[in-house]
Design a protein around this motif. Structure first.
Motif, PDB file in Angstrom:
ATOM      1  N   ALA A 172     -27.353-138.603 -41.466  1.00  0.00           N
ATOM      2  CA  ALA A 172     -26.943-138.490 -42.860  1.00  0.00           C
ATOM      3  C   ALA A 172     -28.106-138.587 -43.853  1.00  0.00           C
ATOM      4  O   ALA A 172     -28.155-137.797 -44.796  1.00  0.00           O
ATOM      5  CB  ALA A 172     -25.865-139.528 -43.173  1.00  0.00           C
ATOM      6  N   PRO A 173     -29.070-139.518 -43.694  1.00  0.00           N
ATOM      7  CA  PRO A 173     -30.172-139.556 -44.672  1.00  0.00           C
ATOM      8  C   PRO A 173     -31.011-138.270 -44.662  1.00  0.00           C
ATOM      9  O   PRO A 173     -31.499-137.844 -45.715  1.00  0.00           O
ATOM     10  CB  PRO A 173     -31.015-140.756 -44.234  1.00  0.00           C
ATOM     11  N   LEU A 174     -31.153-137.638 -43.516  1.00  0.00           N
ATOM     12  CA  LEU A 174     -31.894-136.379 -43.439  1.00  0.00           C
ATOM     13  C   LEU A 174     -31.119-135.272 -44.155  1.00  0.00           C
ATOM     14  O   LEU A 174     -31.687-134.502 -44.943  1.00  0.00           O
ATOM     15  CB  LEU A 174     -32.158-136.001 -41.978  1.00  0.00           C
ATOM     16  N   ALA A 175     -29.811-135.202 -43.911  1.00  0.00           N
ATOM     17  CA  ALA A 175     -28.980-134.212 -44.601  1.00  0.00           C
ATOM     18  C   ALA A 175     -28.992-134.463 -46.113  1.00  0.00           C
ATOM     19  O   ALA A 175     -29.075-133.521 -46.908  1.00  0.00           O
ATOM     20  CB  ALA A 175     -27.550-134.253 -44.066  1.00  0.00           C
ATOM     21  N   ALA A 176     -28.958-135.733 -46.520  1.00  0.00           N
ATOM     22  CA  ALA A 176     -28.994-136.064 -47.949  1.00  0.00           C
ATOM     23  C   ALA A 176     -30.322-135.629 -48.576  1.00  0.00           C
ATOM     24  O   ALA A 176     -30.351-135.120 -49.698  1.00  0.00           O
ATOM     25  CB  ALA A 176     -28.775-137.560 -48.155  1.00  0.00           C
ATOM     26  N   ALA A 177     -31.422-135.825 -47.854  1.00  0.00           N
ATOM     27  CA  ALA A 177     -32.735-135.403 -48.368  1.00  0.00           C
ATOM     28  C   ALA A 177     -32.764-133.888 -48.569  1.00  0.00           C
ATOM     29  O   ALA A 177     -33.252-133.395 -49.588  1.00  0.00           O
ATOM     30  CB  ALA A 177     -33.842-135.849 -47.418  1.00  0.00           C
ATOM     31  N   ILE A 178     -32.223-133.148 -47.603  1.00  0.00           N
ATOM     32  CA  ILE A 178     -32.164-131.684 -47.722  1.00  0.00           C
ATOM     33  C   ILE A 178     -31.315-131.309 -48.946  1.00  0.00           C
ATOM     34  O   ILE A 178     -31.694-130.471 -49.753  1.00  0.00           O
ATOM     35  CB  ILE A 178     -31.591-131.043 -46.447  1.00  0.00           C
ATOM     36  N   GLY A 179     -30.156-131.951 -49.082  1.00  0.00           N
ATOM     37  CA  GLY A 179     -29.257-131.668 -50.197  1.00  0.00           C
ATOM     38  C   GLY A 179     -29.836-132.032 -51.552  1.00  0.00           C
ATOM     39  O   GLY A 179     -29.429-131.490 -52.573  1.00  0.00           O
ATOM     40  N   ALA A 180     -30.810-132.939 -51.563  1.00  0.00           N
ATOM     41  CA  ALA A 180     -31.462-133.331 -52.819  1.00  0.00           C
ATOM     42  C   ALA A 180     -32.661-132.446 -53.125  1.00  0.00           C
ATOM     43  O   ALA A 180     -33.327-132.628 -54.140  1.00  0.00           O
ATOM     44  CB  ALA A 180     -31.900-134.790 -52.739  1.00  0.00           C
ATOM     45  N   GLY A 181     -32.937-131.491 -52.226  1.00  0.00           N
ATOM     46  CA  GLY A 181     -34.036-130.556 -52.475  1.00  0.00           C
ATOM     47  C   GLY A 181     -35.381-130.992 -51.932  1.00  0.00           C
ATOM     48  O   GLY A 181     -36.402-130.390 -52.251  1.00  0.00           O
TER      49      GLY A 181
ATOM     50  N   VAL B 131     -32.609-143.541 -49.738  1.00  0.00           N
ATOM     51  CA  VAL B 131     -31.562-144.556 -49.618  1.00  0.00           C
ATOM     52  C   VAL B 131     -30.245-143.876 -49.972  1.00  0.00           C
ATOM     53  O   VAL B 131     -30.059-143.391 -51.087  1.00  0.00           O
ATOM     54  CB  VAL B 131     -31.819-145.768 -50.546  1.00  0.00           C
ATOM     55  N   ASP B 132     -29.350-143.795 -48.995  1.00  0.00           N
ATOM     56  CA  ASP B 132     -28.040-143.154 -49.151  1.00  0.00           C
ATOM     57  C   ASP B 132     -26.998-144.265 -49.253  1.00  0.00           C
ATOM     58  O   ASP B 132     -26.773-145.003 -48.289  1.00  0.00           O
ATOM     59  CB  ASP B 132     -27.776-142.246 -47.950  1.00  0.00           C
ATOM     60  N   ILE B 133     -26.385-144.397 -50.434  1.00  0.00           N
ATOM     61  CA  ILE B 133     -25.434-145.484 -50.685  1.00  0.00           C
ATOM     62  C   ILE B 133     -24.025-144.914 -50.638  1.00  0.00           C
ATOM     63  O   ILE B 133     -23.584-144.235 -51.564  1.00  0.00           O
ATOM     64  CB  ILE B 133     -25.700-146.144 -52.044  1.00  0.00           C
TER      65      ILE B 133
END
Length: 184
Positions: A40-49, A61-63
């Motif tokens: 999930a943190p890797l996917a979140a980083a991708i989604g944040a650009g 940090v994914d909350i």
């Protein structure tokens, strides 16, 4: 996605490593074919650009609801990670849950541990890159300022942080190069 392609998913990092294989087998059995996963943190980083192929470490940090995942992302991988599970604290009259005080303290400590776990030459680079907040909890009032004060890091909130993980996973599903980078 082509019907013959395996389904894709993002999920929390299984701890300890032994359950990871069991989780992978369970997903494969449920889907009836191979399943690709992404932390999930890797996917979140991708989604944040974030350019996840960058060799420089990035702190993410994914909350989420009931879990905070902290990770160092670099070269298409989660280099190291920590997580804190908690029960969201809802105050009477408030629609947005609070992040309990003990969780905030553990997040700060977890990020410090992630930095300490990096090789010395990469620590300054990670600190200079700041901290990226994703997940629905990223917009909690006073959280960015407080984390900045506690950790002496620049804190950035991802655009539409609550959807960063799903947006990153959707991007990975449409971009085979991203899957190759994260599974190489």
């Amino acid at each position: 996605m082509h019907p013959a392609d395996p389904p894709d998913a993002a999920g929390s990092r299984p701890r300890p490593p032994a359950p990871a294989g069991a989780a992978r087998r369970a997903r494969r059995t449920a889907a009836g074919r191979p399943v690709r996963t992404m932390e999930a943190p890797l996917a979140a980083a991708i989604g944040a650009g974030i350019d996840i192929g960058d060799p420089r470490p990035r702190l993410v940090v994914d909350i989420g609801a009931g879990i905070v995942e902290m990770a160092v992302v670099m070269r298409g991988r989660v280099h190291s990670a920590r997580s804190v599970q908690y029960v969201p604290d809802r105050q009477a009259g408030h629609t947005v849950p609070r992040l309990p005080e003990h969780v905030r303290e553990r997040v700060a400590a977890g990020v410090h541990h992630l930095l300490a776990d990096l090789p010395v030459p990469l620590r300054r680079t990670a600190r200079d890159g700041g901290l990226l907040l994703t997940g629905g909890g990223a917009r909690l009032p006073s959280l960015p300022g407080r984390l900045t004060a506690e950790m002496s890091l620049t804190v950035t909130i991802a655009p539409d942080p609550a959807r960063a993980t799903i947006r990153g996973l959707a991007h990975a599903c449409r971009s085979p190069d991203v899957w190759r980078l994260t599974s190489a």
